[in-house]
Design an enzyme around this catalytic site. Structure first.
Site, PDB file in Angstrom:
ATOM      1  N   GLY A 140      -8.130   1.083  -5.902  1.00 12.20           N
ATOM      2  CA  GLY A 140      -9.577   0.982  -6.112  1.00 12.20           C
ATOM      3  C   GLY A 140     -10.186   0.781  -7.605  1.00 12.20           C
TER       4      GLY A 140
ATOM      5  N   CYS B 287       0.857  -1.056   0.127  1.00 13.54           N
ATOM      6  CA  CYS B 287      -0.029   0.113  -0.003  1.00 13.54           C
ATOM      7  C   CYS B 287       0.846   1.385   0.033  1.00 13.54           C
ATOM      8  CB  CYS B 287      -0.853  -0.114   1.272  1.00 13.54           C
ATOM      9  SG  CYS B 287      -2.477   0.859   0.921  1.00 13.54           S
TER      10      CYS B 287
ATOM     11  N   LYS C  66      -8.687  15.171  -6.928  1.00 10.69           N
ATOM     12  CA  LYS C  66      -8.927  13.873  -5.858  1.00 10.69           C
ATOM     13  C   LYS C  66     -10.096  14.593  -5.301  1.00 10.69           C
ATOM     14  CE  LYS C  66      -7.439  11.254  -2.292  1.00 10.69           C
ATOM     15  NZ  LYS C  66      -6.700   9.980  -1.737  1.00 10.69           N
TER      16      LYS C  66
ATOM     17  N   CYS D 294      -4.581   6.696 -11.051  1.00 11.84           N
ATOM     18  CA  CYS D 294      -4.430   6.911  -9.626  1.00 11.84           C
ATOM     19  C   CYS D 294      -4.001   8.178  -9.380  1.00 11.84           C
ATOM     20  CB  CYS D 294      -3.393   5.982  -9.093  1.00 11.84           C
ATOM     21  SG  CYS D 294      -3.764   5.877  -7.148  1.00 11.84           S
TER      22      CYS D 294
HETATM   23  C1  LIG Z   1      -5.561   4.378   3.584  1.00 10.15           C
HETATM   24  C2  LIG Z   1      -5.664   3.874   2.195  1.00 10.15           C
HETATM   25  C3  LIG Z   1      -5.702   4.617   1.258  1.00 10.15           C
HETATM   26  C4  LIG Z   1      -6.010   4.346  -0.244  1.00 10.15           C
HETATM   27  N1  LIG Z   1      -5.866   5.258  -1.311  1.00 10.15           N
HETATM   28  C5  LIG Z   1      -6.084   4.728  -2.416  1.00 10.15           C
HETATM   29  C6  LIG Z   1      -6.343   5.727  -3.551  1.00 10.15           C
HETATM   30  O1  LIG Z   1      -6.062   6.752  -3.337  1.00 10.15           O
HETATM   31  N2  LIG Z   1      -6.655   5.119  -4.920  1.00 10.15           N
HETATM   32  C7  LIG Z   1      -6.852   3.965  -5.033  1.00 10.15           C
HETATM   33  O2  LIG Z   1      -7.237   3.588  -6.275  1.00 10.15           O
HETATM   34  N3  LIG Z   1      -6.813   3.224  -4.103  1.00 10.15           N
HETATM   35  C8  LIG Z   1      -6.730   3.418  -2.808  1.00 10.15           C
HETATM   36  N4  LIG Z   1      -6.427   2.612  -1.784  1.00 10.15           N
HETATM   37  C9  LIG Z   1      -6.529   1.107  -1.906  1.00 10.15           C
HETATM   38  C10 LIG Z   1      -8.149   1.028  -2.199  1.00 10.15           C
HETATM   39  O3  LIG Z   1      -8.892   1.414  -0.944  1.00 10.15           O
HETATM   40  C11 LIG Z   1      -8.396  -0.661  -2.267  1.00 10.15           C
HETATM   41  O4  LIG Z   1      -8.212  -0.917  -3.600  1.00 10.15           O
HETATM   42  C12 LIG Z   1      -9.869  -0.874  -2.281  1.00 10.15           C
HETATM   43  O5  LIG Z   1     -10.490  -0.619  -1.043  1.00 10.15           O
HETATM   44  C13 LIG Z   1      -9.973  -2.384  -2.350  1.00 10.15           C
HETATM   45  O6  LIG Z   1     -11.478  -2.786  -2.735  1.00 10.15           O
HETATM   46  P1  LIG Z   1     -11.925  -4.162  -2.106  1.00 10.15           P
HETATM   47  O7  LIG Z   1     -13.482  -4.179  -2.275  1.00 10.15           O
HETATM   48  O8  LIG Z   1     -10.980  -5.282  -2.750  1.00 10.15           O
HETATM   49  O9  LIG Z   1     -11.407  -4.304  -0.538  1.00 10.15           O
HETATM   50  P2  LIG Z   1     -11.832  -3.466   0.717  1.00 10.15           P
HETATM   51  O10 LIG Z   1     -12.213  -2.167   0.210  1.00 10.15           O
HETATM   52  O11 LIG Z   1     -10.854  -3.620   1.873  1.00 10.15           O
HETATM   53  O12 LIG Z   1     -13.085  -4.131   1.232  1.00 10.15           O
HETATM   54  C14 LIG Z   1     -13.422  -5.455   1.680  1.00 10.15           C
HETATM   55  C15 LIG Z   1     -14.618  -5.591   2.417  1.00 10.15           C
HETATM   56  O13 LIG Z   1     -15.008  -6.777   2.727  1.00 10.15           O
HETATM   57  C16 LIG Z   1     -15.581  -6.812   3.998  1.00 10.15           C
HETATM   58  N5  LIG Z   1     -15.162  -7.970   4.603  1.00 10.15           N
HETATM   59  C17 LIG Z   1     -13.720  -8.483   5.013  1.00 10.15           C
HETATM   60  N6  LIG Z   1     -13.911  -9.799   5.360  1.00 10.15           N
HETATM   61  C18 LIG Z   1     -15.341 -10.014   5.659  1.00 10.15           C
HETATM   62  C19 LIG Z   1     -15.779 -11.209   6.199  1.00 10.15           C
HETATM   63  N7  LIG Z   1     -15.400 -12.360   6.728  1.00 10.15           N
HETATM   64  N8  LIG Z   1     -17.258 -10.968   6.420  1.00 10.15           N
HETATM   65  C20 LIG Z   1     -18.113  -9.956   5.818  1.00 10.15           C
HETATM   66  N9  LIG Z   1     -17.322  -8.971   5.272  1.00 10.15           N
HETATM   67  C21 LIG Z   1     -16.052  -8.916   5.155  1.00 10.15           C
HETATM   68  C22 LIG Z   1     -14.999  -5.586   4.749  1.00 10.15           C
HETATM   69  O14 LIG Z   1     -15.636  -5.127   5.715  1.00 10.15           O
HETATM   70  C23 LIG Z   1     -15.073  -4.673   3.544  1.00 10.15           C
HETATM   71  O15 LIG Z   1     -16.219  -3.909   3.418  1.00 10.15           O
HETATM   72  C24 LIG Z   1      -6.078   3.087  -0.480  1.00 10.15           C
HETATM   73  C25 LIG Z   1      -6.182   1.890   0.551  1.00 10.15           C
HETATM   74  C26 LIG Z   1      -5.831   2.458   2.021  1.00 10.15           C
HETATM   75  C27 LIG Z   1      -5.676   1.594   3.020  1.00 10.15           C
END
Ligand SMILES: Cc1cc2nc3c(=O)[nH]c(=O)nc-3n(C[C@H](O)[C@H](O)[C@H](O)COP(=O)(O)OP(=O)(O)OC[C@H]3O[C@@H](n4cnc5c(N)ncnc54)[C@H](O)[C@@H]3O)c2cc1C
Length: 429
Positions: free
Chosen positions: A338, A171, A410, A373
Site C-alpha cells: 500500500g 503477497c 496497525k 509495513c
Molecule cells: C489480503 C491482503 C492484505 C494486504 N495487507 C497489506 C498490508 O498490511 N500493508 C500493505 O502495505 N499492503 C498490504 N497489501 C497490499 C495492498 O493491498 C496493495 O498494495 C494495494 O491495495 C495496491 O493498491 P492499488 O491501488 O495498486 O490496487 P488495488 O488496491 O488492487 O485496487 C485496484 C482497483 O482497481 C479497480 N479495477 C480493477 N480493474 C478495473 C477495471 N477494469 N475497471 C474499473 N476498475 C477496475 C478495482 O476495483 C480496485 O478498486 C495487502 C494485500 C492483500 C490482498
C-alpha cells in the site's frame, strides 16, 4: 483567464494508488484539471484489514467508505464502471457502467493513469481458490466473507490447516499475517491443540517476502514459527489442490518442534481441513489487452511513472511492473505494498500535473522507494522499515520492531488511513 477547458485525467482504479493520485492532482491543480476516477466497485476498502474478517474481527462496513462522495467533495468525478478497453493511440477508454452493462461509453483523456491493481490468478494452480477450487482467499471482501463462513464450519470439527502463497505469488506479507492471526484465533477458540498449522511458501527462506529478505527477518520469522508451533515449507511448488490435500512438486518442510527435521515434499501431499493459499498476480484484463503491458500484464514505466512509448499514459501501484530484486528458485513475484502504491501515485500525479503546467517532471526511480509495513500477528506483530526496498544491495537502513505495539500500531493506522483517504488528506504522512 484561460478559455481552454481543463485537461482531462482519467484514472482507472480508485484504491490505494488511484484515489491517492486523484486527490493529489486536485490538490495541485484544483480547477485547472478535470479528474475522472473509474472503478468497478463503489467502495474504497482498506485491504490490509481483510486478514481479520474471516475471524469476525472486522465487518466490510468497518473497513470501507463510498468513493463517490469523497471524490466529489474534492471536485473529482467518479464513474462506477468497468474499464473494458484502452486505446492509447486515440487516447480513449471504453467503459461499461456497472448499473447498465448493456451500454458502452468512450471517454477521451489527455492523460491516463492506470491503477487497476492485480488479477488474482487462481487458475494458475489447479484446485486453488474459492471459485471451483478447495482453498479460501482473503484477497477481496467477498472472498474474506466466504473464508469466514468456512472458518465457522471448520471450528465445529477442526483439523490440519495450510496457509501460504503459491509459486509466482507476490503477497507474502498477507499470507504471514493470516497464518499468525489464524494461530491466535485457534488459541482464542480453545482448539489450538487439535490443529497442526503449516505455512507453505515459494520463498527460499521465511522472511524473504519476494525482496531478498530484511536484516534479521529470517531469524525472527523462524523463531516466531517455532514459538507458536507453525511448521513451514519453503521453495514450495504446488502441483494441485484436491479436496483436503495439497500436492507438491517441490518444497522442504521444516518442523517447528524439531530443528533437525526437514522433509522433501516433492511428489508428496499435505492434508488440510482449512486452507488459504494466495496464487500469483497478473495485470487485469483491460491492461493485458491494451498493448501497454509486459507478458504478466504489468505496465513498465520510466522513473516518472510514465509509459516509455505512450507519454500520455502513467501507471501506479500493483499495475506497475517491478523487476525481481532477489533470486527465488520456486518463483516469487515482487510485492507492491500500500505504501509503495501511494509513493508511485504521488510521483505519477505530480508528473502529470507538471506536464499540464509545462514544468519539468520529478523522477522517483523504483530503486529509491522505501518500504514501510506492519505485519500483524493477532495480539502482536512486527513493524518493518527499509530504505530502497527494491535494491537490496544498496540498502542502508533496515529496522524490525517486534512486539504488541506493532498490533496496536496497525489498529491505529487502520483508523487513521481510512480517515485520511475518506477526507482526501493525502499530503499527510
Ligand atoms: C489480503 C491482503 C492484505 C494486504 N495487507 C497489506 C498490508 O498490511 N500493508 C500493505 O502495505 N499492503 C498490504 N497489501 C497490499 C495492498 O493491498 C496493495 O498494495 C494495494 O491495495 C495496491 O493498491 P492499488 O491501488 O495498486 O490496487 P488495488 O488496491 O488492487 O485496487 C485496484 C482497483 O482497481 C479497480 N479495477 C480493477 N480493474 C478495473 C477495471 N477494469 N475497471 C474499473 N476498475 C477496475 C478495482 O476495483 C480496485 O478498486 C495487502 C494485500 C492483500 C490482498
Amino acid at each position: 483567464m484561460s478559455t481552454h477547458s481543463p485537461k482531462h485525467v482519467v484514472i482507472l482504479g480508485g484504491s490505494f494508488a488511484g484515489l491517492t493520485a486523484a486527490y493529489e492532482l486536485k490538490r495541485e491543480l484544483r480547477d485547472r484539471v478535470r479528474v475522472t476516477v473509474i472503478d468497478k466497485s463503489e467502495q474504497f476498502v482498506f485491504i490490509p484489514s481483510l486478514i481479520w474478517m474471516p475471524f469476525g474481527w472486522r465487518t466490510p462496513e468497518q473497513i470501507s467508505f463510498p468513493l463517490r462522495k469523497s471524490l466529489e467533495r474534492k471536485g473529482a468525478e467518479f464513474r462506477l464502471a468497468l474499464a473494458r478497453k484502452i486505446d492509447p493511440a486515440k487516447q480513449e477508454v471504453e467503459i461499461t457502467p456497472v448499473d447498465a452493462p448493456e451500454k458502452t461509453e468512450t471517454l477521451h483523456y489527455d492523460y491516463l493513469l492506470v491503477a487497476t491493481g492485480p488479477h488474482v490468478q487462481f487458475e494458475a494452480v489447479p484446485g486453488v481458490g474459492p471459485h471451483g477450487g478447495f482453498t479460501e482467499s482473503i484477497c477481496n471482501v467477498d472472498h474474506a466473507l466466504r473464508a469466514g463462513k468456512a472458518w465457522k464450519e471448520f471450528l465445529k470439527n477442526p483439523g490440519p490447516v495450510i496457509v501460504g502463497a503459491t509459486q509466482g505469488s507476490a503477497c507474502y506479507g498477507a499470507a504471514y499475517e493470516f497464518v499468525f492471526n489464524l494461530e491466535y484465533a485457534l488459541r482464542r477458540a480453545g482448539v489450538r491443540d487439535k490443529v497442526p498449522v503449516t505455512y507453505v511458501t515459494s520463498e527460499p527462506f521465511p522472511g524473504h517476502f519476494g525482496i531478498g529478505g530484511l536484516k534479521h527477518a529470517q531469524a525472527m520469522t523462524e523463531w516466531f514459527f517455532r514459538h507458536v508451533k507453525i511448521d513451514w515449507a519453503i521453495n514450495s511448488v504446488v502441483d494441485k489442490v484436491t479436496p483436503g490435500e495439497v500436492h507438491f512438486r517441490a518444497g522442504q518442510l521444516h518442523s517447528a518442534t524439531d530443528e533437525k527435521s526437514v522433509v522433501d515434499l516433492a511428489g508428496k501431499t499435505l492434508p488440510f481441513k482449512y486452507a488459504m493459499l494466495i496464487p500469483p498476480f497478473l495485470g487485469v484484463e483491460v491492461v493485458r489487452s491494451s498493448g501497454l503491458a509486459n507478458e504478466r500484464g504489468f505496465i513498465v514505466t520510466n522513473d516518472n511513472m510514465q509509459h516509455p512509448t505512450h507519454p500520455t499514459v502513467f501507471a501506479a501501484g500493483v499495475a506497475v511492473a517491478v523487476a525481481p530484486p532477489a533470486p527465488c528458485e520456486a518463483g516469487c513475484s515482487v510485492p507492491k505494498t500500500g505504501y509503495i502504491s501511494e509513493v508511485m501515485a504521488h510521483t505519477a500525479a505530480k508528473n502529470i500535473a507538471a506536464l499540464i503546467e509545462a514544468k519539468p517532471m520529478t523522477p522517483k526511480p523504483q530503486a529509491d522507494i522505501d518500504g514501510k509495513c506492519i505485519l500483524d500477528a493477532g495480539n502482536q506483530g512486527i513493524i518493518l522499515y527499509t530504505d530502497r526496498i527494491y535494491a537490496p544491495k544498496r540498502r542502508k537502513w533496515q529496522t524490525l520492531i517486534p512486539g504488541p505495539w506493532a498490533h496496536w500500531a496497525k489498529l491505529a493506522f487502520e483508523r487513521y488511513f481510512l480517515w485520511k483517504m475518506r477526507t482526501g488528506r493525502v499530503n499527510w504522512p
